[in-house]
Design a protein around this motif. Structure first.
Motif, PDB file in Angstrom:
ATOM      1  N   PHE A 152     -31.322 -30.132 -47.788  1.00 54.99           N
ATOM      2  CA  PHE A 152     -32.004 -30.785 -48.909  1.00 54.99           C
ATOM      3  C   PHE A 152     -33.217 -31.551 -48.415  1.00 54.99           C
ATOM      4  CE2 PHE A 152     -32.977 -34.241 -51.772  1.00 54.99           C
ATOM      5  CZ  PHE A 152     -32.926 -33.620 -53.015  1.00 54.99           C
ATOM      6  N   GLY A 184     -36.330 -34.031 -50.023  1.00 54.13           N
ATOM      7  CA  GLY A 184     -36.874 -34.672 -51.217  1.00 54.13           C
ATOM      8  C   GLY A 184     -36.268 -36.017 -51.534  1.00 54.13           C
ATOM      9  N   VAL A 185     -36.846 -36.680 -52.515  1.00 56.19           N
ATOM     10  CA  VAL A 185     -36.441 -38.025 -52.903  1.00 56.19           C
ATOM     11  C   VAL A 185     -36.319 -38.199 -54.419  1.00 56.19           C
ATOM     12  CG1 VAL A 185     -37.374 -39.174 -50.851  1.00 56.19           C
ATOM     13  CG2 VAL A 185     -38.875 -38.801 -52.814  1.00 56.19           C
ATOM     14  N   ALA A 186     -36.967 -37.323 -55.195  1.00 59.74           N
ATOM     15  CA  ALA A 186     -37.013 -37.512 -56.646  1.00 59.74           C
ATOM     16  C   ALA A 186     -35.675 -37.154 -57.283  1.00 59.74           C
ATOM     17  CB  ALA A 186     -38.124 -36.668 -57.256  1.00 59.74           C
ATOM     18  N   GLU A 187     -35.458 -37.661 -58.495  1.00 59.56           N
ATOM     19  CA  GLU A 187     -34.197 -37.422 -59.188  1.00 59.56           C
ATOM     20  C   GLU A 187     -34.325 -36.354 -60.271  1.00 59.56           C
ATOM     21  OE1 GLU A 187     -31.359 -38.932 -58.240  1.00 59.56           O
ATOM     22  OE2 GLU A 187     -32.554 -39.919 -56.703  1.00 59.56           O
ATOM     23  N   PHE A 208     -39.387 -35.638 -40.087  1.00 58.78           N
ATOM     24  CA  PHE A 208     -38.817 -36.707 -40.901  1.00 58.78           C
ATOM     25  C   PHE A 208     -38.729 -37.964 -40.058  1.00 58.78           C
ATOM     26  CE2 PHE A 208     -35.319 -39.366 -42.277  1.00 58.78           C
ATOM     27  CZ  PHE A 208     -35.625 -39.534 -43.626  1.00 58.78           C
ATOM     28  N   PHE A 222     -40.055 -47.351 -45.194  1.00 61.34           N
ATOM     29  CA  PHE A 222     -40.490 -46.022 -45.614  1.00 61.34           C
ATOM     30  C   PHE A 222     -39.607 -44.935 -45.010  1.00 61.34           C
ATOM     31  CE2 PHE A 222     -44.345 -48.524 -46.091  1.00 61.34           C
ATOM     32  CZ  PHE A 222     -44.857 -48.070 -47.295  1.00 61.34           C
ATOM     33  N   ASP A 223     -39.196 -43.975 -45.858  1.00 57.89           N
ATOM     34  CA  ASP A 223     -38.585 -42.732 -45.377  1.00 57.89           C
ATOM     35  C   ASP A 223     -39.610 -41.659 -45.693  1.00 57.89           C
ATOM     36  OD1 ASP A 223     -36.413 -44.473 -45.330  1.00 57.89           O
ATOM     37  OD2 ASP A 223     -34.983 -42.888 -45.800  1.00 57.89           O
ATOM     38  N   GLN A 248     -40.398 -42.137 -49.635  1.00 56.95           N
ATOM     39  CA  GLN A 248     -39.717 -43.175 -50.417  1.00 56.95           C
ATOM     40  C   GLN A 248     -39.935 -44.532 -49.777  1.00 56.95           C
ATOM     41  OE1 GLN A 248     -35.665 -42.495 -51.900  1.00 56.95           O
ATOM     42  NE2 GLN A 248     -35.182 -44.634 -51.454  1.00 56.95           N
ATOM     43  N   THR A 306     -38.493 -48.400 -50.048  1.00 55.96           N
ATOM     44  CA  THR A 306     -37.327 -49.110 -50.564  1.00 55.96           C
ATOM     45  C   THR A 306     -37.514 -50.604 -50.361  1.00 55.96           C
ATOM     46  OG1 THR A 306     -36.010 -47.231 -49.850  1.00 55.96           O
ATOM     47  CG2 THR A 306     -34.801 -49.215 -50.469  1.00 55.96           C
ATOM     48  N   LEU A 345     -36.911 -48.600 -55.675  1.00 50.85           N
ATOM     49  CA  LEU A 345     -37.232 -47.441 -54.860  1.00 50.85           C
ATOM     50  C   LEU A 345     -38.481 -46.796 -55.453  1.00 50.85           C
ATOM     51  CD1 LEU A 345     -33.709 -45.662 -54.789  1.00 50.85           C
ATOM     52  CD2 LEU A 345     -34.429 -47.620 -53.460  1.00 50.85           C
ATOM     53  N   LYS A 393     -40.935 -43.479 -55.224  1.00 49.31           N
ATOM     54  CA  LYS A 393     -40.735 -42.128 -54.727  1.00 49.31           C
ATOM     55  C   LYS A 393     -41.922 -41.231 -55.016  1.00 49.31           C
ATOM     56  CE  LYS A 393     -35.873 -42.504 -55.789  1.00 49.31           C
ATOM     57  NZ  LYS A 393     -34.738 -41.752 -56.253  1.00 49.31           N
ATOM     58  N   GLU A 440     -37.329 -46.079 -59.205  1.00 54.08           N
ATOM     59  CA  GLU A 440     -35.959 -46.300 -59.644  1.00 54.08           C
ATOM     60  C   GLU A 440     -35.688 -47.775 -59.392  1.00 54.08           C
ATOM     61  OE1 GLU A 440     -33.156 -43.595 -57.858  1.00 54.08           O
ATOM     62  OE2 GLU A 440     -31.430 -44.775 -58.488  1.00 54.08           O
ATOM     63  N   GLN A 467     -33.462 -57.937 -45.572  1.00 53.30           N
ATOM     64  CA  GLN A 467     -32.471 -57.057 -46.173  1.00 53.30           C
ATOM     65  C   GLN A 467     -31.964 -56.001 -45.189  1.00 53.30           C
ATOM     66  OE1 GLN A 467     -34.050 -54.409 -49.187  1.00 53.30           O
ATOM     67  NE2 GLN A 467     -36.120 -54.865 -48.542  1.00 53.30           N
ATOM     68  N   TRP A 484     -28.140 -46.006 -46.225  1.00 48.79           N
ATOM     69  CA  TRP A 484     -28.319 -44.627 -46.647  1.00 48.79           C
ATOM     70  C   TRP A 484     -26.967 -44.066 -47.071  1.00 48.79           C
ATOM     71  CZ3 TRP A 484     -30.735 -46.867 -42.560  1.00 48.79           C
ATOM     72  CH2 TRP A 484     -32.126 -46.760 -42.489  1.00 48.79           C
ATOM     73  N   LEU A 497     -24.957 -32.066 -52.793  1.00 49.56           N
ATOM     74  CA  LEU A 497     -26.354 -31.650 -52.715  1.00 49.56           C
ATOM     75  C   LEU A 497     -26.847 -31.568 -51.280  1.00 49.56           C
ATOM     76  CD1 LEU A 497     -27.881 -33.992 -55.466  1.00 49.56           C
ATOM     77  CD2 LEU A 497     -27.201 -31.624 -55.719  1.00 49.56           C
ATOM     78  N   ALA A 498     -25.994 -31.903 -50.335  1.00 49.40           N
ATOM     79  CA  ALA A 498     -26.382 -32.016 -48.922  1.00 49.40           C
ATOM     80  C   ALA A 498     -27.552 -32.988 -48.792  1.00 49.40           C
ATOM     81  CB  ALA A 498     -26.738 -30.657 -48.326  1.00 49.40           C
ATOM     82  N   ARG A 499     -27.520 -34.051 -49.578  1.00 50.92           N
ATOM     83  CA  ARG A 499     -28.650 -34.953 -49.681  1.00 50.92           C
ATOM     84  C   ARG A 499     -28.392 -36.311 -49.047  1.00 50.92           C
ATOM     85  NH1 ARG A 499     -31.585 -36.941 -55.330  1.00 50.92           N
ATOM     86  NH2 ARG A 499     -33.097 -38.284 -54.310  1.00 50.92           N
ATOM     87  N   ARG A 535     -31.761 -42.844 -49.283  1.00 49.76           N
ATOM     88  CA  ARG A 535     -31.853 -44.273 -48.942  1.00 49.76           C
ATOM     89  C   ARG A 535     -31.589 -45.045 -50.210  1.00 49.76           C
ATOM     90  NH1 ARG A 535     -35.935 -46.804 -44.949  1.00 49.76           N
ATOM     91  NH2 ARG A 535     -35.512 -49.010 -45.099  1.00 49.76           N
ATOM     92  N   ILE A 536     -30.709 -46.015 -50.143  1.00 51.97           N
ATOM     93  CA  ILE A 536     -30.359 -46.741 -51.350  1.00 51.97           C
ATOM     94  C   ILE A 536     -30.773 -48.204 -51.254  1.00 51.97           C
ATOM     95  CG2 ILE A 536     -28.467 -45.210 -52.040  1.00 51.97           C
ATOM     96  CD1 ILE A 536     -26.525 -47.252 -50.835  1.00 51.97           C
ATOM     97  N   ALA A 537     -30.905 -48.813 -52.409  1.00 55.69           N
ATOM     98  CA  ALA A 537     -31.273 -50.220 -52.469  1.00 55.69           C
ATOM     99  C   ALA A 537     -30.201 -51.038 -51.761  1.00 55.69           C
ATOM    100  CB  ALA A 537     -31.398 -50.651 -53.922  1.00 55.69           C
ATOM    101  N   GLN A 576     -29.687 -40.690 -39.362  1.00 51.55           N
ATOM    102  CA  GLN A 576     -29.481 -39.957 -40.616  1.00 51.55           C
ATOM    103  C   GLN A 576     -29.078 -38.504 -40.377  1.00 51.55           C
ATOM    104  OE1 GLN A 576     -31.878 -37.719 -42.340  1.00 51.55           O
ATOM    105  NE2 GLN A 576     -33.030 -37.566 -40.435  1.00 51.55           N
ATOM    106  N   ARG A 611     -25.557 -36.876 -41.922  1.00 51.28           N
ATOM    107  CA  ARG A 611     -25.507 -35.564 -42.562  1.00 51.28           C
ATOM    108  C   ARG A 611     -24.385 -34.693 -41.977  1.00 51.28           C
ATOM    109  NH1 ARG A 611     -30.477 -33.530 -44.994  1.00 51.28           N
ATOM    110  NH2 ARG A 611     -31.536 -35.411 -44.352  1.00 51.28           N
TER     111      ARG A 611
END
Lengths: 395, 266
Positions: free
Chosen positions: A112, A114-117, A205, A211-212, A251, A253, A258, A260, A281, B108, B112, B118-120, B123-125, B259, B263
């Motif tokens: 996978f 990407g970053v968008a939803e 990557f 930043f990612d 992305q 954060t 977030l 994106k 987001e 902060q 992740w 989705l094999a995704r 990065r989360i808040a 990361q 995965r």
């Protein structure tokens, strides 16, 4: 097709090994009920509630604390209405070899980017399985050799993709199809090597502070076909061109925010274009003194081909919300609307899920099309608003 | 200061001294509080890395129980917060999900999530610290690496419980996104381990109590509980977190917490 035979023989051999191996089986079986709001738009489409069942077991075995791993995941789907929706696929059949600063994965796998939803624009390694769900989130397994070098300047990955998977489409009896059904037996290719054309991709990557960032270059068979109408005007033939593509996914954060962006530029024989999806987001935690989180999603879609782009998300804006209960059933609700600001078309999607007990999961999905303009690629789906209820059992 | 051999009388005398100091000025009690927190931290410094299996039993007020199984790997980072990777095994619908977090002494944390369907990697808040972890009574901030710098402190008193002396310290989260105004820590003086934390919510009402039960010592130095029981006094819910198969000195490096590994982990 010989390659297909080899593929499935290999899969069968793997299954035998897996059943006798020391690894672990897990997976799920699901039953889907899908009802449509309106009668079908086209001749030949079945007009009744669709029932589908899906079985996706997964076998996993590792050695050296996960530094060597074997994974196998076949996928079976049976559909009551549309034989083109019946599918046996290998989602994963891979061997992973990990070292300190590099790793190698060989076999069928899923990647996978990407970053968008609301749209997965730059995610082009795996072919989209459009019949599993028209939302494009499901992907077919892709044969690959993936080599990644891990450095202080980020991860550099090289993908060699020796076999191409054709996109799946609903059959003549199925809903959510184009006005003319797609003839899957007569796909044509720009490359004389056809589906055995070897595609390449390079990806970088890196995580830099908040930043990612990912950059890629892809050279090979285009995943989305262009279509030509058969001489008798009764069906569409998919044609797979070669493409060169560069793309970015980024992305940022910060706190609950977030930001994106995904963007790509693509050159093919028939067209050159660029496209982007970007937005934000924002999540509020513990709303109204509860344990619930509420997220707001806004994403804009742009395509240099404008309103004439074959991609429905060409000049659209997506506004959505995600509610997470944070309860022991992991309940969540995602609802969103795509609005085409040129054509005024609206496409609404609501997804709810929760676990029941320890091993059952209930998913309810509502997809609604309204005010779809004649020029919008979604026009052929405009009578295919549906409600789907899925019950899955995990093991 | 070696308090382990302090006699009961002396402890009382000292407590009296501290109380006197407390009355004279706020500073000595804050200094003493910080000193205790630093000592707790110091005694747990140098473990290097660790892995363990976790089982969470979530119990609602009617007594219905649902369980989660996870495994966790932690890497101690010199000069900053720890890195940790949590892998979910049960319930089965979330099997394969993995959570990577880099805690920082200041600012902060970075987090992740790997979503296997989705094999995704996403990065989360990370300002969700007050949110419940997998629907349990533990908030993210209760489970993340306990850095000294994340709180300010105030020593309250010495208290004898079941023949053991405890140092009672209040701590106040520095981060405003914390779900708590204050926490009362019970530090067992003999081993300098935290055995109980009482949490007060943003309105300063009693919210939860966390008990650390049944400690074992590893590498002749580090104490780890076999069980952590979190009780929510406002909702009547309870989460029992059982730890097993602790293994130290696995030779982990940053590579085991990147990361790519997030995965790959199954």
């Amino acid at each position: 097709m010989n390659a297909k035979k080899v593929f499935f023989t290999l899969a069968l051999a793997t299954l035998t090994i897996s059943l006798t191996g020391a690894g672990e089986w897990s997976g799920y079986g699901a039953l889907e009920l899908k009802g449509f709001e309106e009668s079908p738009a086209f001749n030949g489409q079945e007009n009744s509630v669709g029932i589908a069942s899906v079985f996706e077991p997964q076998y996993y075995q590792d050695w050296k604390d996960g530094y060597r791993a074997f994974e196998f995941s076949p996928y079976f789907r049976w559909d009551s209405l549309d034989s083109e929706r019946n599918l046996v696929d290998v989602r994963e059949l891979s061997y992973l070899y990990v070292e300190d600063n590099w790793e190698l994965k060989i076999g069928v796998s899923k990647v996978f980017w990407g970053v968008a939803e609301s749209q997965h624009l730059v995610d082009v390694v795996n072919q989209t399985d459009l019949v599993a769900n028209p939302d494009g989130e499901d992907k077919l397994g892709q044969p690959m050799v993936q080599y990644s070098l891990i450095t202080n300047l980020g991860d550099f990955s090289l993908f060699v993709l020796p076999w191409f998977r054709e996109r799946t489409f609903a059959g003549e009896e199925g809903r959510s199809r184009s006005a003319l059904p797609v003839d899957l037996d007569n796909a044509t290719y720009e490359s004389s090597a056809e589906e055995s054309h070897v595609d390449f991709a390079l990806r970088w990557f890196h995580i830099i502070g908040n930043f990612d960032i990912g950059l890629h270059y892809f050279r090979g068979t285009r995943r989305d076909p262009i279509f030509s109408v058969s001489e008798d005007g009764s069906k569409l033939f998919p044609h797979y061109e070669q493409m060169d593509q560069i793309g970015l996914d980024l992305q940022y954060t910060q706190g609950g925010l977030l930001l994106k962006l995904e963007a790509l530029g693509r050159e093919t024989e028939s067209e050159d274009f660029s496209a982007a999806v970007g937005g934000f987001e924002y999540t509020l935690y513990g709303i109204a003194n509860s344990a619930m989180d509420a997220g707001l999603l806004v994403e804009a879609h742009l395509d240099s081909r404008g309103a004439g782009a074959p991609n429905p998300f060409n000049r659209d804006v997506f506004v959505g919300s995600r509610l997470t209960w944070n309860d022991s059933a992991d309940s969540s609700l995602v609802a969103g609307v795509f609005y085409d600001w040129d054509l005024g078309s609206l496409s609404t999607r609501v997804e709810f899920e929760k676990r029941i007990g320890n091993s059952l999961k209930l998913e309810v999905e509502l997809q609604r099309f309204s005010d779809i303009d004649e020029k919008d690629p979604l026009i052929s789906f405009s009578r295919d608003s549906y409600l789907q209820v899925t019950l899955s059992r995990y093991f | 200061m070696n308090l382990t051999r302090t006699s009961k009388t002396l402890a009382f005398q000292m407590a009296a001294v501290f109380m006197a100091l407390n009355g004279a000025s706020a500073e000595p009690s804050e200094e003493r509080g910080l000193e205790i927190a630093k000592e707790v931290d110091l005694r747990d410094t140098g473990f290097g890395d660790m892995k363990a299996e976790m089982e969470m039993a979530l119990q609602n007020r009617h007594g219905d129980v649902s369980t989660r199984r996870m495994s966790m790997k932690t890497l101690e980072v010199q000069g900053d917060g720890d890195k940790s990777l949590i892998y979910f095994d049960q319930p089965r619908d979330v099997k394969g999900t993995a959570f990577l977090s880099f805690t920082h002494k200041e600012g902060q944390d970075d987090q992740w999530l790997y979503l296997p369907a989705l094999a995704r990697v996403k990065r989360i808040a990370s300002n969700n610290k007050s949110g419940p972890f997998v629907g349990s009574e533990f908030a993210y901030e209760d489970l993340s690496s306990q850095e000294v710098e994340k709180y300010t402190y105030k020593y309250i008193e010495d208290r004898e419980i079941d023949g053991k002396n405890f140092l009672i310290v209040e701590r106040y989260p520095v981060d405003r996104s914390s779900g708590y105004t204050r926490q009362i820590m019970y530090v067992e003086e003999e081993r300098y381990i935290v055995t109980k934390i009482v949490f007060y919510d943003r309105k300063d009402s009693l919210l939860k109590t966390l008990d650390f039960v049944d400690f074992n010592q590893y590498l002749d130095k580090f104490w780890r509980p076999n069980e952590m029981v979190m009780e929510n006094h406002q909702t009547g819910k309870k989460t029992e977190l059982s730890w097993s198969e602790y293994v130290f000195s696995n030779g982990y490096t940053d590579r085991d917490f990147d990361q790519k590994t997030l995965r790959n982990i199954r």
